[in-house]
Design a protein around this motif. Sequence first.
Motif, PDB file in Angstrom:
ATOM      1  N   LEU A 150       0.823  -1.198   0.000  1.00  0.00           N
ATOM      2  CA  LEU A 150       0.000   0.000   0.000  1.00  0.00           C
ATOM      3  C   LEU A 150       0.861   1.254   0.000  1.00  0.00           C
ATOM      4  O   LEU A 150       1.961   1.259   0.539  1.00  0.00           O
ATOM      5  CB  LEU A 150      -0.906   0.022   1.232  1.00  0.00           C
ATOM      6  N   HIS A 151       0.307   2.288  -0.594  1.00  0.00           N
ATOM      7  CA  HIS A 151       0.946   3.609  -0.561  1.00  0.00           C
ATOM      8  C   HIS A 151       0.258   4.455   0.496  1.00  0.00           C
ATOM      9  O   HIS A 151       0.866   4.872   1.468  1.00  0.00           O
ATOM     10  CB  HIS A 151       0.850   4.257  -1.942  1.00  0.00           C
ATOM     11  N   VAL A 152      -1.047   4.679   0.321  1.00  0.00           N
ATOM     12  CA  VAL A 152      -1.843   5.398   1.306  1.00  0.00           C
ATOM     13  C   VAL A 152      -2.609   4.371   2.130  1.00  0.00           C
ATOM     14  O   VAL A 152      -3.320   3.532   1.581  1.00  0.00           O
ATOM     15  CB  VAL A 152      -2.815   6.373   0.624  1.00  0.00           C
ATOM     16  N   LEU A 153      -2.469   4.437   3.449  1.00  0.00           N
ATOM     17  CA  LEU A 153      -3.143   3.480   4.311  1.00  0.00           C
ATOM     18  C   LEU A 153      -4.578   3.926   4.562  1.00  0.00           C
ATOM     19  O   LEU A 153      -4.817   5.082   4.907  1.00  0.00           O
ATOM     20  CB  LEU A 153      -2.394   3.343   5.635  1.00  0.00           C
ATOM     21  N   PRO A 154      -5.563   3.035   4.398  1.00  0.00           N
ATOM     22  CA  PRO A 154      -6.962   3.411   4.614  1.00  0.00           C
ATOM     23  C   PRO A 154      -7.227   3.754   6.074  1.00  0.00           C
ATOM     24  O   PRO A 154      -6.786   3.054   6.983  1.00  0.00           O
ATOM     25  CB  PRO A 154      -7.736   2.144   4.195  1.00  0.00           C
ATOM     26  N   ALA A 155      -7.964   4.842   6.305  1.00  0.00           N
ATOM     27  CA  ALA A 155      -8.187   5.330   7.664  1.00  0.00           C
ATOM     28  C   ALA A 155      -9.147   4.450   8.451  1.00  0.00           C
ATOM     29  O   ALA A 155      -9.120   4.454   9.677  1.00  0.00           O
ATOM     30  CB  ALA A 155      -8.709   6.767   7.620  1.00  0.00           C
ATOM     31  N   ASP A 156     -10.018   3.706   7.752  1.00  0.00           N
ATOM     32  CA  ASP A 156     -11.042   2.939   8.453  1.00  0.00           C
ATOM     33  C   ASP A 156     -10.673   1.471   8.656  1.00  0.00           C
ATOM     34  O   ASP A 156     -11.468   0.713   9.206  1.00  0.00           O
ATOM     35  CB  ASP A 156     -12.370   3.023   7.689  1.00  0.00           C
ATOM     36  N   LEU A 157      -9.484   1.063   8.206  1.00  0.00           N
ATOM     37  CA  LEU A 157      -9.052  -0.324   8.347  1.00  0.00           C
ATOM     38  C   LEU A 157      -7.747  -0.371   9.133  1.00  0.00           C
ATOM     39  O   LEU A 157      -7.003   0.603   9.184  1.00  0.00           O
ATOM     40  CB  LEU A 157      -8.853  -0.961   6.971  1.00  0.00           C
ATOM     41  N   VAL A 158      -7.480  -1.518   9.735  1.00  0.00           N
ATOM     42  CA  VAL A 158      -6.221  -1.722  10.446  1.00  0.00           C
ATOM     43  C   VAL A 158      -5.201  -2.286   9.461  1.00  0.00           C
ATOM     44  O   VAL A 158      -5.491  -3.260   8.752  1.00  0.00           O
ATOM     45  CB  VAL A 158      -6.401  -2.690  11.626  1.00  0.00           C
TER      46      VAL A 158
END
Length: 319
Positions: A150-158
């Motif tokens: 991943l490049h940008v980590l999703p804010a709603d997932l761990v």
Amino acid sequence: MANPRVSSDALAAFAVFADHLNMTRAAKELHISQPSLHSKLATLARELGRPLYLRAGNRLRLTADGERVARFARDHQERLDLFLAELRGVPATRPLVIASGHTAYLYLLGDVIRGMLSERPGSLRPLHTNRQEMQAAVRTGQAHLGVFSLHVLPADLVTVPIARYPQMLLMPAEHPLASRRSLRLRDLAGAELIVPPPTRPHRINLERALTDAGIGWTIAVEAEGLPMTLDFAALGVGLAVVAGCVEPPPGLVARPIADLPHVTFHAIHRPGALDDPRVADLFARIREAVPAPARRRAAGRPRSRGPAQRSASAPSRYA
């Protein structure tokens, strides 16, 4: 106003429909007619007072409310299956679902999948996805766990970093650069490269790095997916930049490119997913299967602890 009564049967049907987003395939899996399925979905939408899906061109897609309902429906069905299995004193039969792409399946997850399926056939179902599809599958409960760089980590997932690799130049063993132990971007000047299509993150980031370094290069061929990239490289069509976990096919060698950022693979799940001991066991198996050097490199990367935290990792990503 009284709370709406929601049919468990309609929820179960919607969970299957959300997996396929196709009336024909969903009705076939449910062993009902398409008009019957359509009626169940319409009843559910009416009971909830929300549109659950819409048509975009020739395709169906879930609305934001539809994604939330799909997640709840899958969780509801899974809890019901686990409860009934426990009540009957038999092992749960619903498989765990893992979502990932070519590179992770080929070089990170193979031993885990073989081991789990040999211990208990049918206990694990791989879902082949791209990066966006993986996140959607985890987010909506279609997949219990995802593994991707991943490049940008999703804010709603761990997101938990599990492996980190250098980027490598893949080339024929007789290529002049093959005699070098390490390369730099300037060594790629004038190279003919095998690259993904223009919209793929790896293509975008590689082009940006080469442009920023003032390096001229040409496209040998555009290849969709790692297997096709390796096939073209083996044919001598051009050179390719790949993650360091990729094993060069016979006749090819790989050398690290020192001034390209490392690639970090993450395990991705919804908050609370590891409360399920089966998911926690799958997560632990994946981490243990990663080679120790890659695991140690990943341990130095930041970890997302929940929906409130976002972190940027290496700017190159692989499918």
